[in-house]
Design an enzyme around this catalytic site. Structure first.
Site, PDB file in Angstrom:
ATOM      1  N   LYS A  64       0.829  -1.208   0.000  1.00 57.48           N
ATOM      2  CA  LYS A  64       0.000   0.000   0.000  1.00 57.48           C
ATOM      3  C   LYS A  64       0.870   1.267   0.000  1.00 57.48           C
ATOM      4  CE  LYS A  64      -3.774  -2.401   2.340  1.00 57.48           C
ATOM      5  NZ  LYS A  64      -4.830  -2.305   3.364  1.00 57.48           N
TER       6      LYS A  64
ATOM      7  N   TYR B 239     -12.286  -2.833  -3.186  1.00 62.97           N
ATOM      8  CA  TYR B 239     -12.787  -2.817  -1.806  1.00 62.97           C
ATOM      9  C   TYR B 239     -14.316  -2.756  -1.744  1.00 62.97           C
ATOM     10  CZ  TYR B 239      -8.100  -2.414   0.200  1.00 62.97           C
ATOM     11  OH  TYR B 239      -6.806  -2.668   0.603  1.00 62.97           O
TER      12      TYR B 239
ATOM     13  N   ASN C  87      -1.999  -0.154   6.932  1.00 66.03           N
ATOM     14  CA  ASN C  87      -1.427  -1.447   7.350  1.00 66.03           C
ATOM     15  C   ASN C  87      -0.507  -2.068   6.297  1.00 66.03           C
ATOM     16  OD1 ASN C  87      -3.402  -2.153   5.581  1.00 66.03           O
ATOM     17  ND2 ASN C  87      -4.453  -3.593   6.915  1.00 66.03           N
TER      18      ASN C  87
ATOM     19  N   HIS D 242      -1.822  -5.636   1.571  1.00 58.15           N
ATOM     20  CA  HIS D 242      -3.086  -6.365   1.421  1.00 58.15           C
ATOM     21  C   HIS D 242      -2.776  -7.702   0.768  1.00 58.15           C
ATOM     22  CE1 HIS D 242      -7.171  -7.403   0.060  1.00 58.15           C
ATOM     23  NE2 HIS D 242      -6.557  -7.787  -1.044  1.00 58.15           N
TER      24      HIS D 242
ATOM     25  N   GLU E 271      -8.934 -10.929  -7.711  1.00 56.60           N
ATOM     26  CA  GLU E 271      -8.005  -9.808  -7.548  1.00 56.60           C
ATOM     27  C   GLU E 271      -6.882  -9.869  -8.581  1.00 56.60           C
ATOM     28  OE1 GLU E 271      -8.891  -8.806  -2.878  1.00 56.60           O
ATOM     29  OE2 GLU E 271      -7.104  -9.982  -3.299  1.00 56.60           O
TER      30      GLU E 271
HETATM   31  P1  CMP Z   1      -6.929  -5.042   3.730  1.00 58.37           P
HETATM   32  O1  CMP Z   1      -6.331  -6.355   4.040  1.00 58.37           O
HETATM   33  O2  CMP Z   1      -6.440  -4.264   2.559  1.00 58.37           O
HETATM   34  O3  CMP Z   1      -8.508  -5.259   3.571  1.00 58.37           O
HETATM   35  C1  CMP Z   1      -9.449  -4.273   3.881  1.00 58.37           C
HETATM   36  C2  CMP Z   1      -8.828  -3.050   4.496  1.00 58.37           C
HETATM   37  O4  CMP Z   1      -9.745  -2.230   5.188  1.00 58.37           O
HETATM   38  C3  CMP Z   1      -7.867  -3.516   5.585  1.00 58.37           C
HETATM   39  O5  CMP Z   1      -6.738  -4.104   5.015  1.00 58.37           O
HETATM   40  C4  CMP Z   1      -7.636  -2.228   6.335  1.00 58.37           C
HETATM   41  O6  CMP Z   1      -6.733  -1.380   5.650  1.00 58.37           O
HETATM   42  C5  CMP Z   1      -9.047  -1.628   6.260  1.00 58.37           C
HETATM   43  N1  CMP Z   1      -9.804  -1.924   7.469  1.00 58.37           N
HETATM   44  C6  CMP Z   1     -10.379  -3.093   7.806  1.00 58.37           C
HETATM   45  N2  CMP Z   1     -11.024  -3.002   8.980  1.00 58.37           N
HETATM   46  C7  CMP Z   1     -10.846  -1.746   9.393  1.00 58.37           C
HETATM   47  C8  CMP Z   1     -11.258  -1.032  10.538  1.00 58.37           C
HETATM   48  N3  CMP Z   1     -11.989  -1.613  11.491  1.00 58.37           N
HETATM   49  N4  CMP Z   1     -10.904   0.251  10.658  1.00 58.37           N
HETATM   50  C9  CMP Z   1     -10.157   0.827   9.684  1.00 58.37           C
HETATM   51  N5  CMP Z   1      -9.733   0.221   8.553  1.00 58.37           N
HETATM   52  C10 CMP Z   1     -10.067  -1.056   8.415  1.00 58.37           C
END
Ligand code: CMP
Length: 150
Positions: free
Chosen positions: A11, A51, A114, A117, A128
């Site tokens: 990311k 998403y 984070n 993904h 994907e």
């Molecule tokens: P990712 O694995 O990319 O899949 C969905 C994304 O949504 C996740 O990583 C986070 O970046 C985001 N995400 C999921 N849950 C939350 C949450 N409770 N609060 C904020 N961001 C979230």
């Protein structure tokens, strides 16, 4: 056990923090084979499709703004049980549950930012990969120790 392909995205924060190489290296060291890779700036349309399942959730708008804020690195990794293994290397979504030694356990404090993904199932991986890669952008090649790694 089957050889699988899975999708991983580094990311914008992974690139801003200059840990893209570290992240790629962790998958390589695990024994996974890199079979596709490119850097893009994700369009809003692509982000909303990727998403789509989170539309309407409280964090959705922030997530779309974040993922379109700068370049991302898209990749496809291949190996035995690759989908599950990659998720283990990545670690849990919630920072307080991500174990030390995983990518998120070592680098992430915030659920949205984070750094990486990864596909969560076979069906998602297929969707994907085809959402971001053409067939001719996925490579079929051997590693010297490939038969032992798989
Ligand atoms: P990712 O694995 O990319 O899949 C969905 C994304 O949504 C996740 O990583 C986070 O970046 C985001 N995400 C999921 N849950 C939350 C949450 N409770 N609060 C904020 N961001 C979230």
């Amino acid at each position: 056990m089957a050889v699988e392909k899975t999708f991983v995205m580094i990311k914008p924060d992974g690139i801003q923090r200059e840990i893209a190489g570290e992240i790629i290296s962790r998958f390589e060291r695990k024994g996974l084979k890199l079979v596709g890779m490119k850097m893009i700036k994700m369009s809003r349309e692509k982000a909303e499709t990727h998403y789509g399942e989170h539309k309407g959730k409280g964090f959705y708008d922030e997530l779309i703004a974040f993922i379109t804020s700068g370049p991302v690195i898209l990749s496809v990794w291949e190996g035995l049980e690759a989908i599950k293994i990659v998720r283990k290397v990545v670690g849990a979504t919630s920072p307080d549950k991500a174990e030390p030694g995983t990518i998120r356990g070592d680098f992430v404090l915030c659920t949205t930012f984070n750094v990486v993904h990864a596909s969560d199932s076979g069906e998602t991986a297929k969707k994907e990969i085809s959402h971001f890669f053409e067939d001719n952008e996925i490579f079929d090649y051997s590693l010297p120790l490939g038969e032992f790694l798989q």
